[in-house]
Scaffold this active site. Sequence first.
Site, PDB file in Angstrom:
ATOM      1  N   CYS A   1       0.799  -1.236   0.000  1.00  0.00           N
ATOM      2  CA  CYS A   1       0.000   0.000   0.000  1.00  0.00           C
ATOM      3  C   CYS A   1       0.829   1.283   0.000  1.00  0.00           C
ATOM      4  CB  CYS A   1      -1.023   0.000   1.125  1.00  0.00           C
ATOM      5  SG  CYS A   1      -0.309  -0.001   2.768  1.00  0.00           S
TER       6      CYS A   1
ATOM      7  N   CYS B   1      -3.411  -2.466  -1.162  1.00  0.00           N
ATOM      8  CA  CYS B   1      -2.391  -3.372  -0.618  1.00  0.00           C
ATOM      9  C   CYS B   1      -1.905  -4.407  -1.630  1.00  0.00           C
ATOM     10  CB  CYS B   1      -2.922  -4.067   0.632  1.00  0.00           C
ATOM     11  SG  CYS B   1      -3.398  -2.890   1.902  1.00  0.00           S
TER      12      CYS B   1
ATOM     13  N   LYS C   1      -7.065  -9.267  10.570  1.00  0.00           N
ATOM     14  CA  LYS C   1      -6.920  -7.828  10.380  1.00  0.00           C
ATOM     15  C   LYS C   1      -8.244  -7.262   9.900  1.00  0.00           C
ATOM     16  CE  LYS C   1      -4.389  -4.320   7.895  1.00  0.00           C
ATOM     17  NZ  LYS C   1      -3.293  -4.036   6.999  1.00  0.00           N
TER      18      LYS C   1
ATOM     19  N   ARG D   1      -2.414   5.923   7.885  1.00  0.00           N
ATOM     20  CA  ARG D   1      -2.406   6.179   6.437  1.00  0.00           C
ATOM     21  C   ARG D   1      -1.798   7.534   6.123  1.00  0.00           C
ATOM     22  NH1 ARG D   1      -8.057   2.974   5.071  1.00  0.00           N
ATOM     23  NH2 ARG D   1      -7.249   0.993   5.864  1.00  0.00           N
TER      24      ARG D   1
ATOM     25  N   ARG E   1     -10.784  -0.805   1.742  1.00  0.00           N
ATOM     26  CA  ARG E   1     -10.120  -2.103   1.893  1.00  0.00           C
ATOM     27  C   ARG E   1     -11.067  -3.192   2.369  1.00  0.00           C
ATOM     28  NH1 ARG E   1      -4.646   0.661   3.829  1.00  0.00           N
ATOM     29  NH2 ARG E   1      -4.262   1.422   1.744  1.00  0.00           N
TER      30      ARG E   1
ATOM     31  N   GLU F   1      -9.645 -17.425   9.563  1.00  0.00           N
ATOM     32  CA  GLU F   1      -8.445 -16.801   8.963  1.00  0.00           C
ATOM     33  C   GLU F   1      -7.172 -17.277   9.657  1.00  0.00           C
ATOM     34  OE1 GLU F   1      -7.903 -14.726   6.460  1.00  0.00           O
ATOM     35  OE2 GLU F   1      -9.943 -14.195   5.880  1.00  0.00           O
TER      36      GLU F   1
ATOM     37  N   LYS G   1      -5.545  -7.329  14.864  1.00  0.00           N
ATOM     38  CA  LYS G   1      -5.368  -5.899  14.614  1.00  0.00           C
ATOM     39  C   LYS G   1      -6.672  -5.280  14.172  1.00  0.00           C
ATOM     40  CE  LYS G   1      -2.976  -2.968  11.457  1.00  0.00           C
ATOM     41  NZ  LYS G   1      -2.385  -2.952  10.169  1.00  0.00           N
TER      42      LYS G   1
ATOM     43  N   SER H   1      -2.627   2.986  15.151  1.00  0.00           N
ATOM     44  CA  SER H   1      -2.450   4.431  15.168  1.00  0.00           C
ATOM     45  C   SER H   1      -3.614   5.181  15.812  1.00  0.00           C
ATOM     46  CB  SER H   1      -2.221   4.930  13.745  1.00  0.00           C
ATOM     47  OG  SER H   1      -3.281   4.521  12.897  1.00  0.00           O
TER      48      SER H   1
ATOM     49  N   TYR I   1       2.875   2.311  19.382  1.00  0.00           N
ATOM     50  CA  TYR I   1       3.632   3.553  19.232  1.00  0.00           C
ATOM     51  C   TYR I   1       4.038   4.112  20.598  1.00  0.00           C
ATOM     52  CZ  TYR I   1       1.723   2.904  14.627  1.00  0.00           C
ATOM     53  OH  TYR I   1       1.393   2.348  13.414  1.00  0.00           O
TER      54      TYR I   1
HETATM   55  C1  PBG Z   1      -1.175  -2.023   5.785  1.00  0.00           C
HETATM   56  C2  PBG Z   1      -1.082  -1.662   7.206  1.00  0.00           C
HETATM   57  C3  PBG Z   1      -1.925  -0.809   7.900  1.00  0.00           C
HETATM   58  C4  PBG Z   1      -1.470  -0.743   9.205  1.00  0.00           C
HETATM   59  C5  PBG Z   1      -0.332  -1.533   9.291  1.00  0.00           C
HETATM   60  N1  PBG Z   1      -0.121  -2.112   8.048  1.00  0.00           N
HETATM   61  C6  PBG Z   1      -3.047   0.017   7.496  1.00  0.00           C
HETATM   62  C7  PBG Z   1      -4.098  -0.348   6.597  1.00  0.00           C
HETATM   63  O1  PBG Z   1      -4.448  -1.508   6.373  1.00  0.00           O
HETATM   64  O2  PBG Z   1      -4.632   0.610   6.074  1.00  0.00           O
HETATM   65  C8  PBG Z   1      -2.115   0.077  10.268  1.00  0.00           C
HETATM   66  C9  PBG Z   1      -1.350   0.339  11.464  1.00  0.00           C
HETATM   67  C10 PBG Z   1      -1.872   1.436  12.296  1.00  0.00           C
HETATM   68  O3  PBG Z   1      -2.967   1.975  12.101  1.00  0.00           O
HETATM   69  O4  PBG Z   1      -1.134   1.795  13.213  1.00  0.00           O
HETATM   70  N2  PBG Z   1       0.046  -2.122   5.202  1.00  0.00           N
END
Ligand code: PBG
Length: 320
Positions: A118, A126, A192, A202, A214, A230, A245, A271, A310
């Site tokens: 991505c 992705c 996820k 993002r 997505r 999964e 996640k 995040s 973080y």
């Molecule tokens: C996709 C990816 C994402 C995150 C980690 N790897 C975001 C998405 O699927 O849009 C999100 C991590 C976060 O929000 O801290 N490569």
Amino acid sequence: MHRGRRLRGSEQMRSMVAETIVSPADLIQPYFIVEGNNRREPIESMPGVERLSLDLLLDELRDLQSHGVDKVILFGVPLHKDKKATSAWTKDNVVETAVLKIKQMYPNLLVIVDVCLCAYTDHGHCGHLLETGEVDNDGTLETLAKVSLSYARAGADVIAPSDMMDGRIGAIRQTLDAHGFHHTPILSYAAKYASAFYGPFRDAAKSSPQKGNRRTYQMDPANAKEAYREISSDLKEGADMVMVKPALAYLDIIKMAKDKFAVPVFAYNVSGEYSMVKAMAKLGWGDEKALALEMLTSIKRAGASRIITYFARSFHDLSK
Ligand code: PBG
């Protein structure tokens, strides 16, 4: 004295009987790496998090380790993006270069690499896209395997695919094995969810999809059994560890995964969960340290073996 009373008199007593204690060894710090030198780019929606060029990251990693955090996960943020995600797999790509240097300087730092397209595609999805604009699941697998191999060759300790294409674990495992990387484990982002909590990431990874969303490849927050499915299929394909996640809104999934599967279950404190706490603190609506510590404790209590967060780099401050 009442029988069955709670042992909660002093701080010391509470800590002695605490069932869950989060320590720096539980935590993994994410980093966003940009090309070039001496670059430090603050991310507005994630106060305290910056995109760093490799030279500055190397300094930062010394600090991180001095606080007892010895695990990181790396994300590349390349300048050049195109349809084929070229910057993800060409020689000397940003993550490969970083891994080589980091492992050379800090052999005891455990380096996990996120594998996804991505941040490298101009459309921000992705995987590759078909003419119709849909994601080309099968056509993406080869690229993901190629990217993973490039990172493994550079010395990455763990390959962590986050793209959610079907069959990717098998494809990556096969390629790694075929090139002699039998011992490089795969941490699969198995459960996820398509989550609004990824918003700030993002911004950080400059990876928002230009069109669409997505939901066709990430999971529906309404589903728990699907997470079971999964995870089972990723393990069958050869995943060594799995990830749930986001974390906070999915504690039940973490618990289920921990109870049902005999592999390490990681949680990604994403995040939006970080920025939510930062925003409350900034507005004077809550105590940042207490909020963060409570959040991390709940994730560990739910059953997470390790937590990507973080907050890892400032954890020594939180837990004071
Ligand atoms: C996709 C990816 C994402 C995150 C980690 N790897 C975001 C998405 O699927 O849009 C999100 C991590 C976060 O929000 O801290 N490569």
